[in-house]
Design a protein around this motif. Structure first.
Motif, PDB file in Angstrom:
ATOM      1  N   UNK A 170      -0.313  -5.156  14.870  1.00 21.12           N
ATOM      2  CA  UNK A 170       0.904  -5.975  15.230  1.00 21.12           C
ATOM      3  C   UNK A 170       0.724  -6.287  16.702  1.00 21.12           C
ATOM      4  N   UNK A 171       0.455  -5.205  17.526  1.00 28.01           N
ATOM      5  CA  UNK A 171       0.188  -5.739  18.953  1.00 28.01           C
ATOM      6  C   UNK A 171      -0.959  -6.761  19.230  1.00 28.01           C
ATOM      7  N   UNK A 172      -1.938  -6.479  18.525  1.00 26.92           N
ATOM      8  CA  UNK A 172      -3.095  -7.444  18.285  1.00 26.92           C
ATOM      9  C   UNK A 172      -2.760  -8.836  17.739  1.00 26.92           C
ATOM     10  N   UNK A 173      -1.986  -8.893  17.143  1.00 22.08           N
ATOM     11  CA  UNK A 173      -1.548 -10.025  16.213  1.00 22.08           C
ATOM     12  C   UNK A 173      -2.410 -10.397  15.071  1.00 22.08           C
ATOM     13  N   UNK A 174      -2.944  -9.058  14.682  1.00 19.38           N
ATOM     14  CA  UNK A 174      -3.865  -9.274  13.361  1.00 19.38           C
ATOM     15  C   UNK A 174      -3.165  -8.595  12.129  1.00 19.38           C
ATOM     16  N   UNK A 175      -3.046  -9.372  11.063  1.00 20.19           N
ATOM     17  CA  UNK A 175      -2.567  -9.044   9.767  1.00 20.19           C
ATOM     18  C   UNK A 175      -3.748  -8.266   9.154  1.00 20.19           C
ATOM     19  N   UNK A 176      -3.135  -7.492   8.335  1.00 22.28           N
ATOM     20  CA  UNK A 176      -3.991  -6.300   7.256  1.00 22.28           C
ATOM     21  C   UNK A 176      -4.849  -7.398   6.550  1.00 22.28           C
ATOM     22  N   UNK A 177      -6.053  -6.902   5.896  1.00 17.84           N
ATOM     23  CA  UNK A 177      -6.777  -7.745   5.160  1.00 17.84           C
ATOM     24  C   UNK A 177      -5.869  -7.850   3.889  1.00 17.84           C
ATOM     25  N   UNK A 178      -6.460  -8.853   2.995  1.00 18.64           N
ATOM     26  CA  UNK A 178      -5.516  -9.247   1.769  1.00 18.64           C
ATOM     27  C   UNK A 178      -5.549  -8.103   0.614  1.00 18.64           C
ATOM     28  N   UNK A 179      -4.441  -7.948   0.175  1.00 21.37           N
ATOM     29  CA  UNK A 179      -4.023  -7.073  -0.883  1.00 21.37           C
ATOM     30  C   UNK A 179      -3.364  -7.849  -2.220  1.00 21.37           C
ATOM     31  N   UNK A 180      -3.851  -7.515  -3.187  1.00 27.87           N
ATOM     32  CA  UNK A 180      -3.140  -8.060  -4.695  1.00 27.87           C
ATOM     33  C   UNK A 180      -3.003  -6.984  -5.314  1.00 27.87           C
ATOM     34  N   UNK A 181      -1.736  -7.159  -5.891  1.00 32.88           N
ATOM     35  CA  UNK A 181      -1.019  -6.082  -6.986  1.00 32.88           C
ATOM     36  C   UNK A 181      -0.942  -6.613  -8.132  1.00 32.88           C
ATOM     37  N   UNK A 182      -1.431  -6.120  -9.237  1.00 29.45           N
ATOM     38  CA  UNK A 182      -1.167  -6.340 -10.510  1.00 29.45           C
ATOM     39  C   UNK A 182       0.471  -6.279 -10.816  1.00 29.45           C
ATOM     40  N   UNK A 183       0.999  -7.272 -11.579  1.00 26.07           N
ATOM     41  CA  UNK A 183       2.249  -7.172 -11.586  1.00 26.07           C
ATOM     42  C   UNK A 183       2.916  -6.164 -12.511  1.00 26.07           C
ATOM     43  N   UNK A 184       2.133  -5.455 -13.390  1.00 26.34           N
ATOM     44  CA  UNK A 184       2.632  -4.322 -14.354  1.00 26.34           C
ATOM     45  C   UNK A 184       1.529  -3.290 -14.324  1.00 26.34           C
ATOM     46  N   UNK A 191       0.708  -1.215   0.125  1.00 25.44           N
ATOM     47  CA  UNK A 191      -0.115  -0.096  -0.136  1.00 25.44           C
ATOM     48  C   UNK A 191       0.902   1.133  -0.028  1.00 25.44           C
ATOM     49  N   UNK A 192       0.916   1.946  -1.106  1.00 24.12           N
ATOM     50  CA  UNK A 192       1.687   3.147  -1.318  1.00 24.12           C
ATOM     51  C   UNK A 192       1.324   4.425  -0.419  1.00 24.12           C
ATOM     52  N   UNK A 193       2.388   5.265   0.084  1.00 22.18           N
ATOM     53  CA  UNK A 193       2.057   6.292   1.182  1.00 22.18           C
ATOM     54  C   UNK A 193       2.242   7.450   0.111  1.00 22.18           C
ATOM     55  N   UNK A 194       1.060   8.126  -0.136  1.00 20.44           N
ATOM     56  CA  UNK A 194       1.174   9.270  -1.140  1.00 20.44           C
ATOM     57  C   UNK A 194       1.833  10.275  -0.476  1.00 20.44           C
ATOM     58  N   UNK A 195       2.037  10.556   1.066  1.00 24.29           N
ATOM     59  CA  UNK A 195       2.560  11.661   1.598  1.00 24.29           C
ATOM     60  C   UNK A 195       4.229  11.400   1.745  1.00 24.29           C
ATOM     61  N   UNK A 196       4.667  10.252   1.158  1.00 24.33           N
ATOM     62  CA  UNK A 196       6.188   9.871   1.454  1.00 24.33           C
ATOM     63  C   UNK A 196       6.795   9.533   0.198  1.00 24.33           C
ATOM     64  N   UNK A 197       6.228   9.993  -1.048  1.00 26.41           N
ATOM     65  CA  UNK A 197       6.565   9.509  -2.138  1.00 26.41           C
ATOM     66  C   UNK A 197       8.014  10.459  -2.521  1.00 26.41           C
ATOM     67  N   UNK A 198       8.011  11.678  -2.009  1.00 29.14           N
ATOM     68  CA  UNK A 198       9.085  12.657  -2.292  1.00 29.14           C
ATOM     69  C   UNK A 198      10.525  12.024  -1.747  1.00 29.14           C
ATOM     70  N   UNK A 199      10.529  11.120  -0.675  1.00 35.42           N
ATOM     71  CA  UNK A 199      11.666  11.031   0.101  1.00 35.42           C
ATOM     72  C   UNK A 199      11.751   9.298  -0.078  1.00 35.42           C
ATOM     73  N   UNK A 200      12.995   8.934   0.158  1.00 33.14           N
ATOM     74  CA  UNK A 200      12.950   7.626   0.415  1.00 33.14           C
ATOM     75  C   UNK A 200      12.739   6.833   1.965  1.00 33.14           C
ATOM     76  N   UNK A 201      11.764   5.885   1.903  1.00 29.60           N
ATOM     77  CA  UNK A 201      11.382   5.337   3.092  1.00 29.60           C
ATOM     78  C   UNK A 201      12.454   4.742   3.983  1.00 29.60           C
ATOM     79  N   UNK A 202      12.386   5.060   5.279  1.00 32.32           N
ATOM     80  CA  UNK A 202      13.580   4.324   6.050  1.00 32.32           C
ATOM     81  C   UNK A 202      12.887   2.937   6.600  1.00 32.32           C
ATOM     82  N   UNK A 203      13.257   1.780   5.856  1.00 27.28           N
ATOM     83  CA  UNK A 203      12.713   0.434   6.330  1.00 27.28           C
ATOM     84  C   UNK A 203      13.885  -0.270   7.067  1.00 27.28           C
ATOM     85  N   UNK A 204      13.267  -0.793   8.148  1.00 26.62           N
ATOM     86  CA  UNK A 204      14.244  -1.561   9.181  1.00 26.62           C
ATOM     87  C   UNK A 204      13.710  -2.860   9.431  1.00 26.62           C
ATOM     88  N   UNK A 205      14.404  -3.659   9.795  1.00 29.29           N
ATOM     89  CA  UNK A 205      14.106  -5.207  10.324  1.00 29.29           C
ATOM     90  C   UNK A 205      14.592  -5.467  11.829  1.00 29.29           C
TER      91      UNK A 205
END
Length: 566
Positions: free
Chosen positions: A504-518, A150-164
């Motif tokens: 996350x705290x409740x252990x519930x995943x987001x509902x299903x999402x499908x993205x067309x490959x192109x 799910x893209x975030x329209x508000x952060x398109x101008x900056x590189x997301x800071x993704x961590x694991x």
């Protein structure tokens, strides 16, 4: 003369020695800094627990670029006191801390791309320095990929800071603290957690938008696995999907708006009950769409003499199903407020669609029998009704003919809210566009979701341009504006009418999402036919034919108001 020459040469030598900077002339330096020594023995094991600093020496002058953003230490050190260089360049890097190191623990300092040479800015890419307070350096690792569906329209101008991050699995895990192990993902989503010790962990990925290395629920995207990770061997190819995180339900604020007061909440409350606690304010209406974050209290300010001469403190009670409380707001009538109409979708009407007018007030009643729709000085038959999905809109239906210009006149006092009506007449001029300026998309779904879903076409800026809600496996979008679109499916797994994000705290995943490959490109007068097999690993087929005989008769359903949040 000789004395003057000597002084000149001496000045040049002193200036060249005093300045640290880029050399003039010669081949451009493309070699990153090289480590030549550290204050920790080369074996890097049995390091004393009371050591308070790490010094790394280099073969040239270095600077640190966004060190607070790039540097990740696992396990984390809580009390950092100094990081050098800061400002001026030098030939060493120094980190000081106050913590006492844990016994038999491997520490990893991941500098990302923060270490650069002072001359050309060449980065010592993804540099790690690891040492152990025990007799060996742990060498297990986990690698994989993050993907944001799910893209975030508000952060398109900056590189997301993704961590694991990895949390040690204990009876009570405090996710408000930094993870025990943490690593930053590449811009393309690839990540590696290195120098890990065997054990049982919980894995968490998130978009660290404030760079504090701590997951902030409701504010940052999140991805996780429900099952624990038992780490006794290396793990590679781990896939984690990031989704918007669910906000806890709570009251936010109250403020004056045209026609009344707006109450805002977080967490999509199903139902909110609001009651006035003011003697003067007894006649009012409350509107709230289920799962909406906005509640509006409408009232007639002048009739009830509320906030006319001075600001008044208005009190209300609310019950959002989670909490009952009393809140207040200082209210004063803004004399510039008035009920108004607008044509927010422009004066070009796509073929076979309704003409829509919008109000800034909740529309309670309309008198379309007093309106006129004219084309070429001839009155046209039409019907008008308040939108069932959005009570701030009125939809006008007629046999609009392509290329024709129309004029809709709405006299004053023919559109009303609960306590207000429009005080002036409006005229809306628009033109019914031609089919030749639009394309058609015919989509066939294979292995479609069993639950109801939204199928959406997203424009290049990430906005939902077209949306259909249902369970149809064969869908046709007519009168689509030319352009490139991403196709997305959001599944309403629990059938509650909104797409639920991750908890996350409740252990519930987001509902299903499908993205067309192109992305799909829509062209004028072309009919694009696609087959989309939602089974993993299935092939997708696309075909396009000129739509010379398109006869659109079904208007494309516009996105629900809640679609804009996706």
């Amino acid at each position: 003369m000789k004395k003057l020459c000597f002084l000149f040469l001496l000045s040049l030598i002193l200036l060249s020695c005093a300045r640290v900077g880029s050399p003039v002339g010669g081949a451009k330096d493309s070699i990153p800094p090289r480590v030549v020594g550290t204050n920790i023995d080369s074996s890097r094991v049995n390091v004393p627990r009371d050591i308070k600093e790490l010094r790394i020496d280099f073969d040239e002058y270095i600077t640190l670029k966004e060190i607070n953003k790039h540097l990740i230490i696992s396990p984390p050190l809580r009390k950092m006191t100094k990081i050098l260089p800061s400002g001026m360049a030098n030939k060493y890097l120094l980190i000081k801390w106050e913590d006492t190191l844990q016994a038999n623990t491997t520490y990893n300092f991941n500098f990302g791309n923060a270490i650069v040479d002072n001359n050309e800015g060449n980065a010592l890419q993804y540099y790690n320095f690891a040492f152990s307070t025990g007799d060996k350096i742990d060498d297990l690792y986990i690698s994989g990929d993050l993907k944001s569906l799910i893209s975030d329209k508000d952060q398109k101008s900056s590189e997301p800071n993704l961590v694991v991050g990895l949390y040690q699995d204990k009876d009570s895990v405090d996710y408000r603290q930094k993870p025990y192990y943490i690593a930053k993902a590449d811009p393309d989503g690839y990540f590696e957690l290195n120098y890990l010790s065997p054990g049982t962990y919980r894995i968490l990925a998130f978009e660290d938008s404030n760079s504090n290395s701590v997951y902030d629920p409701g504010k940052e995207k999140v991805g996780f696995l429900k099952d624990k990770i038992v780490l006794d061997k290396n793990i590679s190819g781990l896939k984690l999907n990031l989704y918007p995180s669910r906000k806890a339900q709570k009251y936010v604020e109250m403020k004056e708006i045209p026609g009344g007061i707006l109450m805002t909440f977080e967490g999509n409350p199903q139902n909110v009950k609001v009651f006035s606690l003011n003697e003067k304010l007894q006649d009012y209406k409350v509107t709230h769409a289920p799962k909406s974050d906005s509640v509006t209290v409408w009232f007639d300010t002048k009739k009830q003499n509320v906030g006319i001469a001075t600001s008044e403190n208005l009190k209300f009670s609310y019950d959002d199903g989670v909490k009952q409380d009393t809140v207040s707001v200082f209210y004063r009538l803004n004399t510039k407020n008035e009920m108004a109409l607008s044509n927010s979708k422009g004066n070009i009407l796509p073929p076979n669609q309704d003409f829509v007018i919008t109000s800034n007030y909740f529309i309670d009643n309309i008198q379309p029998e007093k309106w006129t729709l004219v084309s070429d000085s001839i009155q046209q038959d039409f019907t008008a009704q308040i939108s069932e999905k959005n009570p701030f809109e009125v939809r006008i239906q007629s046999q609009f003919k392509e290329g024709k210009k129309y004029s809709l006149t709405v006299p004053k006092e023919t559109v009303s809210s609960f306590y207000e009506t429009i005080q002036k007449s409006y005229r809306f001029d628009f033109e019914s566009d031609k089919t030749e300026n639009y394309g058609t998309l015919v989509l066939t779904l294979e292995n479609a979701p069993e639950q109801i879903f939204w199928l959406q076409l997203l424009s290049e800026n990430g906005n939902v341009s077209y949306s259909k809600y249902g369970k149809e496996a064969n869908l046709t979008f007519r009168s689509v504006k030319p352009g490139k679109y991403q196709i997305r499916i959001l599944v309403d797994n629990n059938d509650n009418g909104i797409w639920d994000s991750a908890d996350f705290l409740g252990g519930e995943f987001a509902e299903d999402v499908y993205i067309f490959e192109k992305n799909v490109e829509i062209r004028p007068l072309w009919e694009i036919r696609e087959k989309w097999n939602l089974q993993p690993g299935a092939e997708t087929t696309i075909s396009a034919d000129p739509a010379s005989e398109i006869k659109p008769t079904i208007p494309v359903e516009q996105p629900k108001p809640s679609d804009e949040n996706f």
